[in-house]
Scaffold this motif. Structure first.
Motif, PDB file in Angstrom:
ATOM      1  N   LYS A  52     -10.432 -25.321  25.375  1.00  0.00           N
ATOM      2  CA  LYS A  52     -10.706 -26.500  24.553  1.00  0.00           C
ATOM      3  C   LYS A  52     -12.117 -26.442  23.979  1.00  0.00           C
ATOM      4  CE  LYS A  52      -7.561 -29.799  26.799  1.00  0.00           C
ATOM      5  NZ  LYS A  52      -7.468 -31.027  27.628  1.00  0.00           N
ATOM      6  N   ASP A  53     -13.077 -26.007  24.807  1.00  0.00           N
ATOM      7  CA  ASP A  53     -14.461 -25.900  24.329  1.00  0.00           C
ATOM      8  C   ASP A  53     -14.561 -24.883  23.187  1.00  0.00           C
ATOM      9  OD1 ASP A  53     -15.249 -27.733  26.214  1.00  0.00           O
ATOM     10  OD2 ASP A  53     -16.043 -26.253  27.628  1.00  0.00           O
ATOM     11  N   ALA A  54     -13.918 -23.732  23.367  1.00  0.00           N
ATOM     12  CA  ALA A  54     -13.976 -22.699  22.330  1.00  0.00           C
ATOM     13  C   ALA A  54     -13.273 -23.153  21.057  1.00  0.00           C
ATOM     14  CB  ALA A  54     -13.350 -21.411  22.853  1.00  0.00           C
ATOM     15  N   ALA A  55     -12.152 -23.857  21.206  1.00  0.00           N
ATOM     16  CA  ALA A  55     -11.416 -24.338  20.040  1.00  0.00           C
ATOM     17  C   ALA A  55     -12.219 -25.379  19.265  1.00  0.00           C
ATOM     18  CB  ALA A  55     -10.078 -24.922  20.480  1.00  0.00           C
ATOM     19  N   ALA A  56     -13.038 -26.152  19.969  1.00  0.00           N
ATOM     20  CA  ALA A  56     -13.833 -27.197  19.320  1.00  0.00           C
ATOM     21  C   ALA A  56     -15.148 -26.668  18.758  1.00  0.00           C
ATOM     22  CB  ALA A  56     -14.115 -28.329  20.311  1.00  0.00           C
ATOM     23  N   ASP A  57     -15.526 -25.454  19.119  1.00  0.00           N
ATOM     24  CA  ASP A  57     -16.801 -24.879  18.683  1.00  0.00           C
ATOM     25  C   ASP A  57     -16.700 -24.423  17.231  1.00  0.00           C
ATOM     26  OD1 ASP A  57     -19.250 -23.641  18.410  1.00  0.00           O
ATOM     27  OD2 ASP A  57     -18.700 -21.878  19.592  1.00  0.00           O
ATOM     28  N   LYS A  58     -17.445 -25.070  16.342  1.00  0.00           N
ATOM     29  CA  LYS A  58     -17.355 -24.747  14.914  1.00  0.00           C
ATOM     30  C   LYS A  58     -17.869 -23.355  14.580  1.00  0.00           C
ATOM     31  CE  LYS A  58     -21.758 -27.091  13.861  1.00  0.00           C
ATOM     32  NZ  LYS A  58     -22.505 -25.847  13.588  1.00  0.00           N
ATOM     33  N   ASP A  59     -18.652 -22.761  15.462  1.00  0.00           N
ATOM     34  CA  ASP A  59     -19.182 -21.422  15.205  1.00  0.00           C
ATOM     35  C   ASP A  59     -18.261 -20.317  15.718  1.00  0.00           C
ATOM     36  OD1 ASP A  59     -21.549 -22.351  13.998  1.00  0.00           O
ATOM     37  OD2 ASP A  59     -22.461 -22.701  15.958  1.00  0.00           O
ATOM     38  N   THR A  60     -17.249 -20.668  16.483  1.00  0.00           N
ATOM     39  CA  THR A  60     -16.299 -19.682  16.992  1.00  0.00           C
ATOM     40  C   THR A  60     -15.142 -19.531  16.020  1.00  0.00           C
ATOM     41  OG1 THR A  60     -16.813 -20.026  19.335  1.00  0.00           O
ATOM     42  CG2 THR A  60     -14.631 -19.160  18.828  1.00  0.00           C
ATOM     43  N   GLY A  61     -14.924 -18.305  15.559  1.00  0.00           N
ATOM     44  CA  GLY A  61     -13.804 -18.040  14.659  1.00  0.00           C
ATOM     45  C   GLY A  61     -12.641 -17.373  15.353  1.00  0.00           C
ATOM     46  N   THR A  62     -12.936 -16.638  16.443  1.00  0.00           N
ATOM     47  CA  THR A  62     -11.910 -15.901  17.171  1.00  0.00           C
ATOM     48  C   THR A  62     -12.049 -16.162  18.664  1.00  0.00           C
ATOM     49  OG1 THR A  62     -11.861 -14.133  15.514  1.00  0.00           O
ATOM     50  CG2 THR A  62     -10.982 -13.603  17.699  1.00  0.00           C
ATOM     51  N   ILE A  63     -10.931 -16.434  19.311  1.00  0.00           N
ATOM     52  CA  ILE A  63     -10.888 -16.580  20.764  1.00  0.00           C
ATOM     53  C   ILE A  63     -10.117 -15.395  21.319  1.00  0.00           C
ATOM     54  CG2 ILE A  63     -10.111 -17.970  22.719  1.00  0.00           C
ATOM     55  CD1 ILE A  63     -10.277 -20.430  20.894  1.00  0.00           C
ATOM     56  N   VAL A  64     -10.789 -14.568  22.098  1.00  0.00           N
ATOM     57  CA  VAL A  64     -10.143 -13.434  22.752  1.00  0.00           C
ATOM     58  C   VAL A  64      -9.917 -13.820  24.203  1.00  0.00           C
ATOM     59  CG1 VAL A  64     -10.343 -11.019  23.444  1.00  0.00           C
ATOM     60  CG2 VAL A  64     -11.158 -11.740  21.187  1.00  0.00           C
ATOM     61  N   ALA A  65      -8.663 -13.900  24.606  1.00  0.00           N
ATOM     62  CA  ALA A  65      -8.309 -14.332  25.952  1.00  0.00           C
ATOM     63  C   ALA A  65      -7.890 -13.133  26.785  1.00  0.00           C
ATOM     64  CB  ALA A  65      -7.182 -15.354  25.905  1.00  0.00           C
ATOM     65  N   GLY A  66      -8.408 -13.063  28.000  1.00  0.00           N
ATOM     66  CA  GLY A  66      -8.030 -12.020  28.932  1.00  0.00           C
ATOM     67  C   GLY A  66      -7.371 -12.628  30.152  1.00  0.00           C
ATOM     68  N   GLY A  67      -6.161 -12.205  30.448  1.00  0.00           N
ATOM     69  CA  GLY A  67      -5.444 -12.744  31.594  1.00  0.00           C
ATOM     70  C   GLY A  67      -3.985 -12.383  31.508  1.00  0.00           C
ATOM     71  N   GLY A  68      -3.160 -13.089  32.277  1.00  0.00           N
ATOM     72  CA  GLY A  68      -1.727 -12.880  32.242  1.00  0.00           C
ATOM     73  C   GLY A  68      -1.079 -13.666  31.127  1.00  0.00           C
ATOM     74  N   ASP A  69       0.240 -13.676  31.118  1.00  0.00           N
ATOM     75  CA  ASP A  69       0.962 -14.310  30.019  1.00  0.00           C
ATOM     76  C   ASP A  69       0.726 -15.814  29.948  1.00  0.00           C
ATOM     77  OD1 ASP A  69       2.325 -12.074  28.764  1.00  0.00           O
ATOM     78  OD2 ASP A  69       3.442 -11.897  30.625  1.00  0.00           O
ATOM     79  N   GLY A  70       0.495 -16.462  31.088  1.00  0.00           N
ATOM     80  CA  GLY A  70       0.182 -17.887  31.059  1.00  0.00           C
ATOM     81  C   GLY A  70      -1.135 -18.160  30.354  1.00  0.00           C
ATOM     82  N   THR A  71      -2.126 -17.308  30.621  1.00  0.00           N
ATOM     83  CA  THR A  71      -3.430 -17.429  29.959  1.00  0.00           C
ATOM     84  C   THR A  71      -3.289 -17.246  28.461  1.00  0.00           C
ATOM     85  OG1 THR A  71      -4.649 -16.674  31.905  1.00  0.00           O
ATOM     86  CG2 THR A  71      -5.730 -16.403  29.766  1.00  0.00           C
ATOM     87  N   ILE A  72      -2.543 -16.205  28.056  1.00  0.00           N
ATOM     88  CA  ILE A  72      -2.391 -15.907  26.631  1.00  0.00           C
ATOM     89  C   ILE A  72      -1.623 -17.020  25.928  1.00  0.00           C
ATOM     90  CG2 ILE A  72      -1.574 -14.221  24.958  1.00  0.00           C
ATOM     91  CD1 ILE A  72      -3.904 -13.346  26.895  1.00  0.00           C
ATOM     92  N   SER A  73      -0.624 -17.586  26.588  1.00  0.00           N
ATOM     93  CA  SER A  73       0.124 -18.690  25.996  1.00  0.00           C
ATOM     94  C   SER A  73      -0.778 -19.899  25.768  1.00  0.00           C
ATOM     95  CB  SER A  73       1.293 -19.075  26.910  1.00  0.00           C
ATOM     96  OG  SER A  73       2.014 -20.159  26.372  1.00  0.00           O
ATOM     97  N   ALA A  74      -1.615 -20.217  26.753  1.00  0.00           N
ATOM     98  CA  ALA A  74      -2.545 -21.348  26.603  1.00  0.00           C
ATOM     99  C   ALA A  74      -3.541 -21.089  25.480  1.00  0.00           C
ATOM    100  CB  ALA A  74      -3.273 -21.594  27.921  1.00  0.00           C
ATOM    101  N   ALA A  75      -4.022 -19.855  25.376  1.00  0.00           N
ATOM    102  CA  ALA A  75      -4.969 -19.509  24.313  1.00  0.00           C
ATOM    103  C   ALA A  75      -4.301 -19.586  22.944  1.00  0.00           C
ATOM    104  CB  ALA A  75      -5.533 -18.120  24.556  1.00  0.00           C
ATOM    105  N   ALA A  76      -3.053 -19.138  22.860  1.00  0.00           N
ATOM    106  CA  ALA A  76      -2.324 -19.204  21.591  1.00  0.00           C
ATOM    107  C   ALA A  76      -2.155 -20.650  21.141  1.00  0.00           C
ATOM    108  CB  ALA A  76      -0.963 -18.527  21.733  1.00  0.00           C
ATOM    109  N   ALA A  77      -1.856 -21.538  22.091  1.00  0.00           N
ATOM    110  CA  ALA A  77      -1.721 -22.959  21.750  1.00  0.00           C
ATOM    111  C   ALA A  77      -3.034 -23.516  21.222  1.00  0.00           C
ATOM    112  CB  ALA A  77      -1.261 -23.747  22.980  1.00  0.00           C
ATOM    113  N   ALA A  78      -4.152 -23.140  21.865  1.00  0.00           N
ATOM    114  CA  ALA A  78      -5.467 -23.614  21.410  1.00  0.00           C
ATOM    115  C   ALA A  78      -5.777 -23.100  20.009  1.00  0.00           C
ATOM    116  CB  ALA A  78      -6.545 -23.168  22.399  1.00  0.00           C
ATOM    117  N   CYS A  79      -5.450 -21.849  19.734  1.00  0.00           N
ATOM    118  CA  CYS A  79      -5.712 -21.276  18.407  1.00  0.00           C
ATOM    119  C   CYS A  79      -4.786 -21.880  17.351  1.00  0.00           C
ATOM    120  CB  CYS A  79      -5.538 -19.758  18.460  1.00  0.00           C
ATOM    121  SG  CYS A  79      -6.830 -18.898  19.385  1.00  0.00           S
TER     122      CYS A  79
END
Length: 306
Positions: A52-79
């Motif tokens: 949520k913090d990364a998604a709200a950060d106006k200076d962040t253009g890309t979120i690279v998530a490292g983890g299992g499929d649950g982590t990647i799914s949560a990151a995809a939803a945020a993006c």
């Protein structure tokens, strides 16, 4: 724009690594083209807040998530919700989305591939508004996931052993329930043991993942109500990547489907990208074509010519 790396330290692979050293290496590689890259190491309980913090950060253009499929799914939803670009580092057990993208499953090799990857719009789906990158399911798969959660899945070997153990239980007592399926041409009602809606069609592999993520469709899979013997046969077909050849499994595609579970009981469960949720009496799944920006390597099966 900044690249923010968020590494889930509870992921299966990263536990055997020096997480800080790996994170610093990844940040250095991904900032090699002149952009800034920062890294956050988080626990599983801290993951959602970090995303949520990364998604709200106006200076962040890309979120690279490292983890299992649950982590990647949560990151995809945020993006998906924030319009940011998703990058994937496979640090889990199955790493289904990394397989879909054609990424190397070795974390360091995946970093190398991400350093030269290009941004491409891929599909994401929603179930009653909740994003998913793999599948929504009810019946056998959801029951398997729910029962497996009660067992030790802390390593790849233990997760496979737990899956086999729970599969045996599902084979002995397959679920049976009614579902109404409506893709816009009129509802169809059937008593089934399983129904799944996937983000694009699964490939012919033992693991259920879509090798192409930009066809703009949902895969709708269902089985009739099954006996223990037919579930066992279906499991064997799945293990050899021949599930779609099983006579008790039917599949079709649609851009939207509404599922109605008229006789579902209180406490019934479904699975969304491997997470157990309450099964609602009506679930609308929608494909959002090209709505998720993703860093895609040249090895992606659906790569388009530039």
């Amino acid at each position: 724009m900044r690249t923010t790396l968020i590494l889930n330290q509870d992921g299966g692979t990263i536990r055997g690594m020096d997480a800080r050293e790996f994170g610093d290496m990844a940040a250095a590689k991904l900032s090699g083209n002149g952009g800034e890259a920062t890294v956050r190491l988080v626990s599983g309980s801290e993951l959602v807040d970090a995303l949520k913090d990364a998604a709200a950060d106006k200076d962040t253009g890309t979120i690279v998530a490292g983890g299992g499929d649950g982590t990647i799914s949560a990151a995809a939803a945020a993006c998906f919700h924030s319009g940011k670009t998703l990058g994937v580092i496979p640090l889990g057990t199955m790493n289904l989305y990394a397989r879909s993208l054609g990424l190397p499953l070795d974390p360091q090799a995946a970093i190398e591939a991400l350093a030269t990857a290009r941004q491409q719009p891929l599909d994401i789906a929603t179930a009653n508004g909740r994003p998913f990158i793999h599948q929504f399911s009810a019946g056998m798969h959801a029951r398997l996931v729910r029962q497996r959660e009660k067992l030790d899945t802390s390593t790849r070997v233990r997760k496979i052993a737990s899956t086999l153990k729970t599969l045996g239980r599902v084979i002995m007592r397959p679920p049976r329930f009614a579902v109404e399926i409506d893709t816009g041409s009129g509802p169809e009602r059937q008593v089934v043991s399983a129904i799944s809606v996937s983000n694009n069609l699964f490939g012919d592999t033992p693991l259920s993942y879509a090798p192409i993520l930009d066809q703009g469709v949902l895969g709708i899979y269902r089985s009739r109500a099954l006996s223990s013997a037919t579930v066992a046969r279906m499991a064997l077909n799945a293990a050899f990547g021949k599930l779609q050849d099983d006579p008790d499994v039917t599949s079709r595609t649609a851009q939207k489907v509404t599922l109605r579970f008229s006789d579902s009981r209180s406490g019934s469960k479904a699975a969304i990208d491997g997470e157990i949720v309450s099964l609602e009496s009506e679930v609308e799944c929608v494909s959002h074509a090209g709505a998720l920006q993703v860093l895609v390597p040249d090895t992606y099966a659906g790569a388009r010519e530039k």
